[in-house]
Motif scaffolding. Structure first.
Motif: not given
Length: 377
Positions: A86-92, A158-160
């Protein structure tokens, strides 16, 4: 602790970390099981090369080789640091918004690189931040300090990390990021099913952050097949999990005449029947979620694939309702009727996304009396 220190700590990890053997499939489908987990050993530092390259990069949308290569660096860095997919998607998605996946030499003020991180805010030196692997590790280091990030809408997580002047901008990139990350994961032979790690926090989020109002099938309202979540008109409603849109419909009937009341105006608890503008989403395992009383036509279409946290519409008061709120239902066995409805409160708690949790930053005043009847099918 400064970001640079967090990155150093993350890169120095040598212990075994856990990544679900399923990888991205579960990210998009919601499949997570404790026995699907296997240990992998991250390298002592992130690398810009994918774990294993098989031929040319996949073509996904309009992204060119430079952009896909940078996305692959973000994905493989996350995998090697043990960050859930899930973090990969947030980062990309974040890098898509900040730099269009290009390693920019400069930007607003002293911003640098894929994530437009600023040396003046402690992210690292300009040279470090021009290294995509370092920049990705810096992003992940900050993301992992955000409590509940896996259950947040992507744009909030992402905003955090970024504290952007445009906090809602990341949401538009969720679906393209999920598509690109999935292609990269398959191409580089990263685990292909599962997504959010092996704990209780599955790929589910609250559709809105709000207290629970009217309960599921209470003594006073035995025909109330969901719960009411009280938030202001216009609040974004997000898909509680990944799935396929089954229904997009206006269901608002004049109880006196039997004619269409319409969804161009608010409903009434006594004069109107139906769910107003509503959306049904099918999820794996025969689960279906329903979102009622949207203020405007939903922004999704029947047959559309949606990712967890993807916006589907905004809160309103159409149909049988006495004030703005989201009426939220969960159904099992693919049964959209009242017979398939279950209490969303324990269901969402079991998915690691309890309704009315402390993630809510601002509690909206409860509407006077929210009423949703069963005339939605």
């Amino acid at each position: 602790m400064k970001i640079r220190s967090l990155v150093t700590a993350a890169i120095a990890v040598v212990a075994v970390v856990v990544l679900c053997a399923g990888g991205l499939g579960g990210l998009l489908t919601g499949n997570t099981t404790a026995d699907a987990c296997l240990p992998i050993h991250p390298s002592t530092e992130p690398t810009a090369a994918p774990a294993e390259t098989v031929g040319a990069w996949p073509r996904v949308g309009d992204w060119d080789d430079e952009q896909v290569t940078n996305a692959a660096t973000i994905v493989t860095t996350g995998a090697r640091l043990g960050v859930p997919a899930r973090g990969w998607v947030i980062a990309v998605a974040t890098a898509m918004q900040e730099s269009s996946l290009r390693n920019l030499p400069g930007g607003d003020r002293d911003s640098v690189g894929l994530f437009q991180q600023r040396p003046g805010q402690g992210w690292g030196t300009p040279v470090q931040l021009q290294d995509p692997a370092y920049a990705a590790a810096a992003f992940y280091a900050k993301l992992l300090t955000v409590t509940g990030w896996q259950r947040m809408p992507l744009t909030d997580a992402a905003q955090a990390v970024q504290t952007s002047a445009h906090p809602d901008a990341y949401a538009a990139w969720e679906h393209p990021a999920a598509q690109l990350v999935t292609a990269i994961a398959v191409h580089t032979r990263l685990p292909a099913h599962g997504m959010t790690g092996c704990g209780p926090a599955g790929p589910w989020i609250q559709p809105v952050l709000a207290p629970v109002g009217s309960a599921f099938r209470s003594r006073e309202r035995p025909g109330h097949d969901g719960v009411d979540l009280s938030v202001p008109r216009g609040t974004t409603i997000r898909a509680a999990s990944a799935g396929t849109v089954r229904t997009v419909r206006c269901n608002a009937i004049d109880r006196g005449t039997g004619r269409e009341w319409g969804c161009h105006r608010d409903g009434d608890p006594d004069l109107t029947a139906g769910c107003g503008w509503y959306v049904d989403i099918d999820h794996p395992g025969g689960v279906m979620t329903r979102y009622c009383h949207l203020d405007k036509p939903p922004i999704v279409t029947v047959g559309q694939q949606v990712t967890v946290g993807e916006p589907i519409g905004v809160v309103g008061s159409t149909g049988r309702s006495s004030g703005p709120h989201l009426h939220y239902e969960v159904h099992l066995r693919g049964d959209a009727s009242a017979a398939g409805a279950v209490n969303p409160v324990p269901f969402m708690a079991s998915k690691g996304a309890p309704l009315g949790s402390s993630q809510n930053a601002a509690v909206a005043p409860a509407h006077r009396r929210s009423i949703t009847d069963r005339s939605t099918a």
